[in-house]
Every structure is written in C-alpha cells, then in structure tokens.
Design a protein around this motif. Structure first.
Motif, PDB file in Angstrom:
ATOM      1  N   ALA A  23       0.827  -1.201   0.000  1.00  0.00           N
ATOM      2  CA  ALA A  23       0.000   0.000   0.000  1.00  0.00           C
ATOM      3  C   ALA A  23       0.868   1.261   0.000  1.00  0.00           C
ATOM      4  N   VAL A  26       2.798   1.545  -3.570  1.00  0.00           N
ATOM      5  CA  VAL A  26       1.958   1.979  -4.683  1.00  0.00           C
ATOM      6  C   VAL A  26       2.037   3.498  -4.822  1.00  0.00           C
TER       7      VAL A  26
ATOM      8  N   LEU B  99      -2.927  -3.097  -6.776  1.00  0.00           N
ATOM      9  CA  LEU B  99      -4.154  -2.535  -6.194  1.00  0.00           C
ATOM     10  C   LEU B  99      -5.294  -3.546  -6.299  1.00  0.00           C
ATOM     11  N   SER B 120      -6.432  -3.472 -15.672  1.00  0.00           N
ATOM     12  CA  SER B 120      -5.047  -3.075 -15.391  1.00  0.00           C
ATOM     13  C   SER B 120      -4.174  -3.235 -16.636  1.00  0.00           C
TER      14      SER B 120
END
Lengths: 121, 141, 290
Positions: A23, A26, B99, B120
């Motif tokens: 996280a 990213v 993600l 993606s």
C-alpha cells in the motif's frame, strides 16, 4: 500429513507486512516515477539537482523508507515464490540467509548513497 | 500402490492457451516483480557513483562529476531509454494489479477479479504508450 | 469401478470402422416442441452423430500399456449425454478395461472429476454437447495416475483430514443437560456454500501452488476448515485452534489468489473468497496481541 503441521510457524506477519508495504509502495513508486520522469526528466539529472532534492530531510527520509520497504517487499516476494515452488529444508534456510544478507547489504549501501547525495557525509 | 505414473507438470506451461485471467494476472505479477527487484539492485549500483562524486564541488558545479556523467552517458543511449519505457510498463502493471490484489485481499469485488485484471492491462498499455514521447526526448538511434 | 483385465484386442478397437458406423438411438428421438434454446440447438446438431473422445490410457500391470497413450472412441450421441456417459459407453461397448471412478452420476459423490479439454470438470455434470471435439479426457493433473483415469487421492485425503474436518465441542455437557445445538439462520447462510464440498479434488488439482508445494493444505481442505471455523456453535477456543492449523507457513498464506480453484469447482463454492477471509481472520487474531 497431519504431523507435518505440528510445528507452529505462523506466516501471517510476513503476509501482512507484504500488504502494508504494498500500500505504501503503490503511492511512493508512482510519485518517484512521476517526479523523475515527468516533472524532472531522467536525462537531465545532475548531481546538483539530486543534491537539491536530497537536502530536504522529508524527501531523504521518504526515499530511505522507500528503499527499505521496496527491499522487503521485493525480497519477501522472491522468497515466497521459491517456497511456493516447494523449496524446503536446508536449501530453504540457505536461500533465506542469502536473501537476508543481500537485503541488508542493499539497504546499507542505498542509505549510504542517499546520505552522500544529501551532503550529510 | 504397486506402481503409478507421475504426469509431472502437465497443465503448467504447455497449456498456456487454457489459462484463465487470474492465472495470467499471477504470472504477470510475478514476472514484473522479479524485474522490479532486479532493477532495484541495479539502480542502487548505478546511483552509487554519487559516493565518488560527493565533495568535489568544482566538478559538481561544472556538471562533470562522475555521477552526472555516468547518468547522462546512460541516458544518451537509445537502448537505455527503451528499457526505461519497459520499466515504466512493468512498474505501472505491478502497481495496478497490486491494487487489484489488495482489493482481493480485502474481499472486495472478487466477482470482478477478471475484469479488473483486463482493466489493469489496458490501463498499463495506455499509460505506457502515452509516455513514450516523454521518455524518448532528446535521444536518437 | 471397472477392474477387469484388458483384452489384448481392445487396443485396436477405437479405430474399428464398425464402431464408427454404429447407428445412434438418438436419431429416433423426437425434438421437444418449442425448445429452441442454445442447448437444444447444440444437441440437435449432434443428433444421430457420434462424439469423438480421446481418453488417456495407462495400465502398469499390462505390458504394452505401461507407456501412457490416448485412445480414440466414437460414441453415438444421445440427448443429454455427459462426459461420464460417454466413457461409460466406451467401456461397456468397446473396451471393458477402460477404468475410471464413478458412482452416483449426479454430482454428489464426487468420484468422477476428470481433466476434460484442459479443465478440471465433473464427468457427470459436463454436457458433451458443450465441448469442442475431439473431447480430450485425462486423469486429474498433479496426482499420480493409478490406471487410466484413476488417480491416487491419498494425499488429497491427508490434507482434508489435517484440518480436522469434524464438529468439535469444548466440553460435552452432562448427560441430563444435553440440548439440541441450534445454528442461527444467518450463520447457516454464511457457511452454506462451504458445506457443499463433495471432495472431488478438482480444486486441488487446478491449484498451481498445491502442485509445487506438496505441504500446502490446498483449497478443499481450507474450505473445509472454513466451514467449521465460521460455525458459531463451535467455541472460541476451538476456532483459535483451527486458525493455528491454517496460519502455518503451508496454510492459507500459500494461496496466491489465482482463482483457479474457484473457477473449476463443480459446486460453485467461492473457494478463494473463503481462503481470503481466513487470512484476514488469522491476521486479526494476531494483531490483538501486538
């Protein structure tokens, strides 16, 4: 197989850290690419410019944290990939040792490089 | 069991045409992951020229220090620029699919996992193509 | 399961012209009145035709069959024919040595999971008219082949048993205090899908990680554990015990969310979703101690 599960070795912490670093990465990786390819161009990088960025303590800390998390995320990913392939026993321990040494070396060297850039060393 | 036959890794790579979205996503994510960690080591190695450059104020001001000359020398190579575009594609895919995987880990939108993989891929392609001009500025074959 | 010894001539049977020309009873069949949906169309196309199946053959006990090969069979198509029907026809009419497991023929017993046209499917639940011909029928990958389509399921069962797939209670109450253990409708709903597992092994066979890492529990066993770990009637201590089994290195963490298992499950169990939920449960449990 039941007896194989008698030893208690939770893998949850690494799984969780892999997600937490993901996280973070990213955001920082996207920022890094944007800053050094679109705002500043990679072909225009000079030591002077790098130094100017690295003199900002917040930026320096972000980059060092970026390095640490990326190293963990990447090396842990490699280790997982090998365990998924069925790596075990002595081989597994040896691979883990090599990966840990490589990671520590990378983080140490990277941090040293960052400090020379910032002019602190 | 007196005897049995081990068919080995059948289904693994010889049958790639039959792979589904989730499998492709995993293969690409792993492949891009290997590229990125490999690049990280190279990246730090190249940036290590700053150790030699630091301190020599005159060279730094004249932009003739070893860090600056090494980086600009590399950036002057068409191949390096091409590889950079590749690196961008790899990083963008890893970010976008990452993600997607974080959502999967949170249990969000599992029914759409194949669609989010295709999304993606398409986004990666679009961002990469759009970035080519920026990445290839000031360099020629 | 057919365990007959092979007749030596059975090997050339597949290409026997006699068999190709076998008149299909399906030709006689009347088409239903207004049924012109896709399925009916596909079936109509095949009516009176034969279906070409290629079946994996291997028999360690018969010389000349120890080298694995594919046998071709042309089976007369009948309306509603499944993959299981086609291999049963081939066995009954052409080669009695053809071996495979089957029992209930209605997707309940879970014995006839095969690798059909590159995908793990339940033979009795797969309409042959939905498949491209020739239909390639193989034993489940990543498991040792015992004979023809029969694979060794021991490892699969070991993994299933490793998660203690039975209801456990912390302490059995006094005999006179025995009471019905009721489950809330909501809790029943939660574990409903996980309870549908028929132990066919399709998911385990489709899992790329289970293929590489022999110690990985695999989707079926984890789903089985989910069924009990999520059951409110089991106490907190038992649930924690279950999570401890699941959170070992070769437990839930090995799942790479490829969704292969979820895609092949003949009972439509959301396996990946269940595994993911258990990962989160395990992390939450550990975070409490930090």
């Amino acid at each position: 197989m039941a007896e194989q599960y008698s030893s208690f070795t939770p893998g949850g912490t690494r799984w969780f850290l892999q997600r937490v670093t993901a996280a973070f990465l990213v955001v920082v990786l996207a920022f890094h690419f944007f800053l050094l390819h679109f705002v500043n161009h990679a072909y225009e990088v000079t030591f002077l410019g790098t130094q100017a960025r690295m003199e900002n303590v917040g930026y320096l800390l972000t980059m060092v944290l970026f390095l640490i998390t990326a190293t963990f995320h990447g090396v842990n990913g490699v280790y997982n990939a090998l365990v998924n392939q069925g790596l075990e026993g002595t081989q597994k321990k040896a691979v883990l040792a090599v990966l840990v040494v490589a990671s520590v070396g990378l983080v140490a060297q990277g941090t040293y490089v960052a400090l020379t850039m910032s002019g602190m060393i | 069991m007196s005897q049995s036959y081990n068919r080995g890794l059948i289904e693994d790579f010889g049958r790639w045409k039959e792979f589904s979205a989730g499998m492709w996503a995993w293969i690409f994510h792993k492949f891009t992951g290997w590229m990125l960690i490999g690049y990280l080591f190279t990246h730090i190695a190249v940036l290590s020229t700053s150790v030699g450059a630091a301190g020599n104020e005159a060279a730094i001001m004249a932009e003739s220090d070893v860090y600056t000359t090494t980086l600009q020398g590399l950036e002057g190579l068409f191949l390096i620029r091409l590889l950079e575009v590749g690196l961008l594609a790899v990083a963008v895919f890893h970010i976008l699919n990452g993600l997607r995987l974080l959502m999967v880990d949170l249990g969000v939108g599992l029914e759409a996992q194949d669609k989010s993989f295709y999304a993606s891929l398409v986004l990666t392609g679009a961002i990469t193509v759009a970035s080519v001009p920026t990445f290839l500025t000031g360099v020629s074959l | 399961m057919s365990t007959q010894q092979a007749e030596p001539e059975s090997q050339e049977a597949p290409e026997d012209p006699e068999m190709k020309g076998a008149e299909s009873p399906a030709a006689e069949q009347q088409k239903g009145g207004g049924m012109v949906d896709e399925q009916a169309e596909k079936e109509a196309e095949l009516e009176g035709e034969t279906v070409h199946i290629k079946v994996f053959r291997y028999d360690p006990e018969v010389e000349g069959k120890q080298e694995p090969r594919f046998d071709d069979f042309h089976v007369p198509f009948t309306k509603g024919m499944t993959v299981l029907d086609s291999v049963m026809y081939a066995r009954d009419e052409y080669d009695s040595s053809l071996t495979f497991r089957h029992s209930c023929r209605q997707a309940v017993c879970g014995s006839d999971a095969f690798f059909v046209n590159g995908k793990q499917r339940l033979g009795c639940k797969t309409q042959i008219s939905d498949l491209e011909q020739p239909v390639r029928i193989e034993p489940l990958p990543h498991q040792e082949v015992v004979k023809d389509l029969v694979v060794d399921m021991d490892h699969f069962y070991d993994q299933m048993h490793a998660v203690e797939p039975y209801f456990q209670d912390e302490d059995t109450p006094e005999t006179d205090a025995l009471e019905e253990q009721r489950q809330s409708p909501e809790n029943r709903e939660k574990i409903k899908m996980s309870s549908r597992c028929i132990w066919c092994g399709a998911c385990m066979s489709s899992c790329n990680i289970a293929a590489g890492d022999n110690e990985y529990l695999g989707p079926a066993a984890i789903n089985k554990a989910y069924k009990f770990a999520m059951d409110d009637r089991e106490g907190e201590e038992i649930k924690e015990h279950r999570l401890r089994i699941l959170e070992q290195e070769h437990g839930v963490w090995r799942c790479q969310t490829q969704f292969s298992c979820t895609e092949v499950c003949p009972k439509d169990i959301p396996l990946t979703e269940h595994i993911q939920e258990l990962k989160r449960e395990a992390v939450k449990k550990n975070l409490k101690f930090w």
